[in-house]
Design an enzyme around this catalytic site. Structure first.
Site, mmCIF file in Angstrom:
data_model
loop_
_atom_site.group_PDB
_atom_site.id
_atom_site.type_symbol
_atom_site.label_atom_id
_atom_site.label_comp_id
_atom_site.label_asym_id
_atom_site.label_seq_id
_atom_site.Cartn_x
_atom_site.Cartn_y
_atom_site.Cartn_z
ATOM 1 N N GLU A 137 -5.081 -9.957 -0.088
ATOM 2 C CA GLU A 137 -5.596 -8.604 0.019
ATOM 3 C C GLU A 137 -6.194 -8.103 -1.298
ATOM 4 O O GLU A 137 -5.597 -8.277 -2.378
ATOM 5 C CB GLU A 137 -4.482 -7.635 0.439
ATOM 6 C CG GLU A 137 -4.139 -7.703 1.899
ATOM 7 C CD GLU A 137 -3.451 -6.452 2.359
ATOM 8 O OE1 GLU A 137 -3.757 -5.370 1.831
ATOM 9 O OE2 GLU A 137 -2.583 -6.567 3.250
ATOM 10 N N CYS A 176 -6.109 0.929 6.458
ATOM 11 C CA CYS A 176 -4.856 0.168 6.324
ATOM 12 C C CYS A 176 -4.174 0.211 7.685
ATOM 13 O O CYS A 176 -3.456 1.161 8.006
ATOM 14 C CB CYS A 176 -3.979 0.771 5.228
ATOM 15 S SG CYS A 176 -2.485 -0.195 4.939
ATOM 16 N N GLY A 177 -4.437 -0.812 8.475
ATOM 17 C CA GLY A 177 -4.014 -0.790 9.873
ATOM 18 C C GLY A 177 -2.506 -0.756 10.055
ATOM 19 O O GLY A 177 -1.985 0.020 10.869
ATOM 20 N N ASN A 178 -1.800 -1.580 9.299
ATOM 21 C CA ASN A 178 -0.347 -1.606 9.481
ATOM 22 C C ASN A 178 0.299 -0.313 8.999
ATOM 23 O O ASN A 178 1.234 0.193 9.639
ATOM 24 C CB ASN A 178 0.243 -2.815 8.758
ATOM 25 C CG ASN A 178 -0.037 -4.113 9.504
ATOM 26 O OD1 ASN A 178 -0.009 -4.152 10.741
ATOM 27 N ND2 ASN A 178 -0.334 -5.159 8.776
ATOM 28 N N ASN A 218 -11.164 -8.141 0.844
ATOM 29 C CA ASN A 218 -9.978 -8.808 1.373
ATOM 30 C C ASN A 218 -10.419 -10.170 1.885
ATOM 31 O O ASN A 218 -11.571 -10.321 2.343
ATOM 32 C CB ASN A 218 -9.380 -7.973 2.517
ATOM 33 C CG ASN A 218 -8.950 -6.595 2.050
ATOM 34 O OD1 ASN A 218 -7.919 -6.441 1.415
ATOM 35 N ND2 ASN A 218 -9.766 -5.587 2.331
ATOM 36 N N CYS A 258 -1.860 -8.181 7.413
ATOM 37 C CA CYS A 258 -2.915 -7.227 7.062
ATOM 38 C C CYS A 258 -3.565 -6.806 8.374
ATOM 39 O O CYS A 258 -4.196 -7.638 9.038
ATOM 40 C CB CYS A 258 -3.947 -7.864 6.132
ATOM 41 S SG CYS A 258 -5.314 -6.756 5.715
ATOM 42 N N GLY A 259 -3.393 -5.552 8.745
ATOM 43 C CA GLY A 259 -3.858 -5.114 10.058
ATOM 44 C C GLY A 259 -5.370 -5.114 10.174
ATOM 45 O O GLY A 259 -5.935 -5.675 11.121
ATOM 46 N N SER A 260 -6.037 -4.524 9.189
ATOM 47 C CA SER A 260 -7.508 -4.502 9.246
ATOM 48 C C SER A 260 -8.048 -5.921 9.113
ATOM 49 O O SER A 260 -9.057 -6.276 9.717
ATOM 50 C CB SER A 260 -8.061 -3.595 8.151
ATOM 51 O OG SER A 260 -7.517 -3.950 6.883
ATOM 52 N N GLY A 261 -7.312 -6.758 8.364
ATOM 53 C CA GLY A 261 -7.712 -8.165 8.241
ATOM 54 C C GLY A 261 -7.548 -8.917 9.541
ATOM 55 O O GLY A 261 -8.351 -9.803 9.869
ATOM 56 N N GLN A 306 0.830 -1.202 0.000
ATOM 57 C CA GLN A 306 0.000 0.000 0.000
ATOM 58 C C GLN A 306 0.866 1.255 0.000
ATOM 59 O O GLN A 306 2.016 1.237 0.461
ATOM 60 C CB GLN A 306 -0.927 0.065 1.232
ATOM 61 C CG GLN A 306 -2.179 -0.777 1.092
ATOM 62 C CD GLN A 306 -1.925 -2.246 1.384
ATOM 63 O OE1 GLN A 306 -1.116 -2.608 2.258
ATOM 64 N NE2 GLN A 306 -2.590 -3.110 0.654
ATOM 65 N N HIS A 330 -13.919 -7.320 4.541
ATOM 66 C CA HIS A 330 -13.139 -8.540 4.827
ATOM 67 C C HIS A 330 -14.089 -9.720 4.906
ATOM 68 O O HIS A 330 -15.221 -9.579 5.394
ATOM 69 C CB HIS A 330 -12.385 -8.403 6.151
ATOM 70 C CG HIS A 330 -11.310 -7.367 6.126
ATOM 71 N ND1 HIS A 330 -10.018 -7.650 5.767
ATOM 72 C CD2 HIS A 330 -11.343 -6.028 6.371
ATOM 73 C CE1 HIS A 330 -9.302 -6.534 5.800
ATOM 74 N NE2 HIS A 330 -10.082 -5.544 6.163
ATOM 75 N N ASN A 390 -12.967 -1.234 5.491
ATOM 76 C CA ASN A 390 -12.793 -1.926 4.214
ATOM 77 C C ASN A 390 -13.371 -3.328 4.383
ATOM 78 O O ASN A 390 -13.494 -3.820 5.493
ATOM 79 C CB ASN A 390 -11.324 -1.955 3.784
ATOM 80 C CG ASN A 390 -10.408 -2.486 4.892
ATOM 81 O OD1 ASN A 390 -10.868 -2.861 5.953
ATOM 82 N ND2 ASN A 390 -9.117 -2.538 4.630
HETATM 83 N N1 LIG Z 1 -5.951 -4.195 0.673
HETATM 84 C C1 LIG Z 1 -6.784 -3.562 1.668
HETATM 85 C C2 LIG Z 1 -6.134 -2.315 2.249
HETATM 86 C C3 LIG Z 1 -4.910 -2.575 3.000
HETATM 87 C C4 LIG Z 1 -5.090 -3.384 4.220
HETATM 88 C C5 LIG Z 1 -3.795 -3.259 5.007
HETATM 89 N N2 LIG Z 1 -2.754 -4.150 4.552
HETATM 90 C C6 LIG Z 1 -4.001 -3.319 6.485
HETATM 91 O O1 LIG Z 1 -2.970 -3.465 7.179
HETATM 92 O O2 LIG Z 1 -5.138 -3.126 6.952
HETATM 93 C C7 LIG Z 1 -8.062 -3.069 1.026
HETATM 94 O O3 LIG Z 1 -8.060 -2.826 -0.173
HETATM 95 O O4 LIG Z 1 -9.030 -2.916 1.793
#
Ligand SMILES: N[C@@H](CCC[C@H](N)C(=O)O)C(=O)O
Length: 277
Positions: free
Chosen positions: A207, A80-82, A189, A216-219, A53, A158, A156
Site C-alpha cells: 500500500e 479506504c474501503g476496509n 498502491n 486493501c479494500g480499494s485494492g 490508516q 492502483h 486512489n
Molecule cells: N494506502 C491507500 C489507502 C488505503 C487503502 C485501504 N487499505 C483500503 O482498504 O482501501 C492509499 O494511499 O491510497
C-alpha cells in the site's frame, strides 16, 4: 482558530477489516482536525498506537457522515474501503439502522449490513490515465512497465500485476519500486494477483503510504476490475488476501465489496503523548 486535540476530546476506536487495521476518530461537532504530523505520530507502531490508516469521522454533507483517510506515513488517501466498512459498522451500531451514507473525497458511498459482514459500494472504477492518475497518456490496460500491469483508480491509484506464482513475489521490493515510479505522480498502491478460476483470486498488496498490509479494500476492488477487464474472471469474485476472504461484485452501480469487520478496543491518548507531537 482551530482547536488543538487534547486527551479530553481525543478518544479513539481501534478496528480492523481482514487485518487491515485502523484508528478511528470522531471529529463530529468539534473544530479539531487531524494533521499529517498527528497521523504519523499515532500511526507509529512503536511510539504511538499503530495503524495502516486513520479514519476521521466528520459531520455529513447531505449524508449521515463524512470521512477522511490518512496513511501511517501521514499522507492523505482518497479512499479506504476496509476503513469505510469498519466506520459504517460503528455508525449502524450507533443508529440501529442497516445502512449508512458516507461522503468521501471520491463522492457519496453507500454501506449496508450483509449478515454479520458489511458491504460498501466503492463506486465506479476510474480507467482513463488522468483519472487514476498517471503522469501521461498510456493504455491503462497495459502499462509500459515490466510485468504488463493494469492501472485502476478507485478514488486512489492502483496498479495490478497478474502473476503465476504469488507466493514467490517479493511484495516489499517490487511494491516500493512501483509505488515511487514516475508514472504515478501521486505514487500508487500495488497489487499482485494470481487468478485461481473464473470466480476466485488470491491477492497480496503493497500500500502507498503504509507498506505491506493484510488486506486493501480499494485494492481488492481494483484487482477485481482489472481481472474482469482482462477477461480472466467474471465480475463477481471471491478474493483471498493475507488477512482472509472477501467478495467483490462489479455491478452496474459500482464495485461492491463485502467482508468482515472487527472491533478491537476504545482508547484515549495521554496528555504527555500529545504534548510531544
Ligand atoms: N494506502 C491507500 C489507502 C488505503 C487503502 C485501504 N487499505 C483500503 O482498504 O482501501 C492509499 O494511499 O491510497
Amino acid at each position: 482558530m482551530q482547536q488543538v486535540f487534547s486527551p479530553s476530546n481525543l478518544p479513539f476506536v481501534k478496528m480492523h477489516g481482514l487485518g487491515n487495521d485502523f484508528v478511528i476518530f470522531d471529529s463530529r461537532g468539534i473544530d479539531a482536525r487531524v494533521t499529517p504530523k498527528l497521523a504519523k505520530a499515532i500511526g507509529d507502531r512503536n511510539r504511538g498506537v499503530g495503524f495502516d490508516q486513520l479514519a476521521e469521522i466528520k459531520d455529513g454533507e447531505g449524508t449521515d457522515i463524512s470521512l477522511d483517510f490518512w496513511n501511517s506515513d501521514g499522507s492523505r488517501a482518497g479512499a479506504c474501503g476496509n476503513a469505510t466498512r469498519c466506520v459504517a459498522w460503528l455508525m449502524m451500531q450507533e443508529s440501529g439502522n442497516n445502512s449508512v451514507t458516507i461522503r468521501t473525497e471520491r463522492g457519496v458511498l453507500h454501506a449496508v449490513r450483509a449478515g454479520d459482514e458489511v458491504s460498501v459500494n466503492m463506486g465506479h472504477p476510474q480507467r482513463d490515465w488522468h483519472e487514476v492518475p498517471l503522469s501521461h497518456a498510456v493504455n491503462t490496460n497495459h502499462l509500459p512497465l515490466a510485468g504488463d500491469p493494469v492501472a485502476v483508480g478507485m478514488g486512489n491509484p492502483h496498479v495490478v500485476f497478474f502473476v503465476d506464482d504469488i507466493v514467490g513475489v517479493d511484495v516489499a521490493a517490487q511494491g516500493v519500486a512501483v509505488e515511487h515510479d514516475p508514472l504515478f505522480p501521486q505514487r500508487t498502491n500495488v497489487e499482485f494477483a494470481q487468478v485461481r478460476g473464473h470466480d476466485e483470486i488470491r491477492m497480496r498488496v503493497w500500500e502507498r503510504g503504509a507498506g505491506i498490509t493484510l488486506a486493501c479494500g480499494s485494492g481488492a476492488c481494483a484487482t477485481a476490475v482489472a481481472a474482469a477487464e482482462r477477461g480472466l474472471t467474471g465480475r463477481t469474485v471471491r478474493m483471498e488476501v493475507d488477512g482472509g476472504w472477501m467478495t467483490l461484485d462489479w455491478r452496474d452501480d459500482g464495485v461492491w465489496m463485502t467482508g468482515p469487520v472487527q472491533f478491537v478496543f476504545r482508547g484515549e491518548f495521554d496528555a504527555s503523548f500529545l504534548e510531544q507531537i
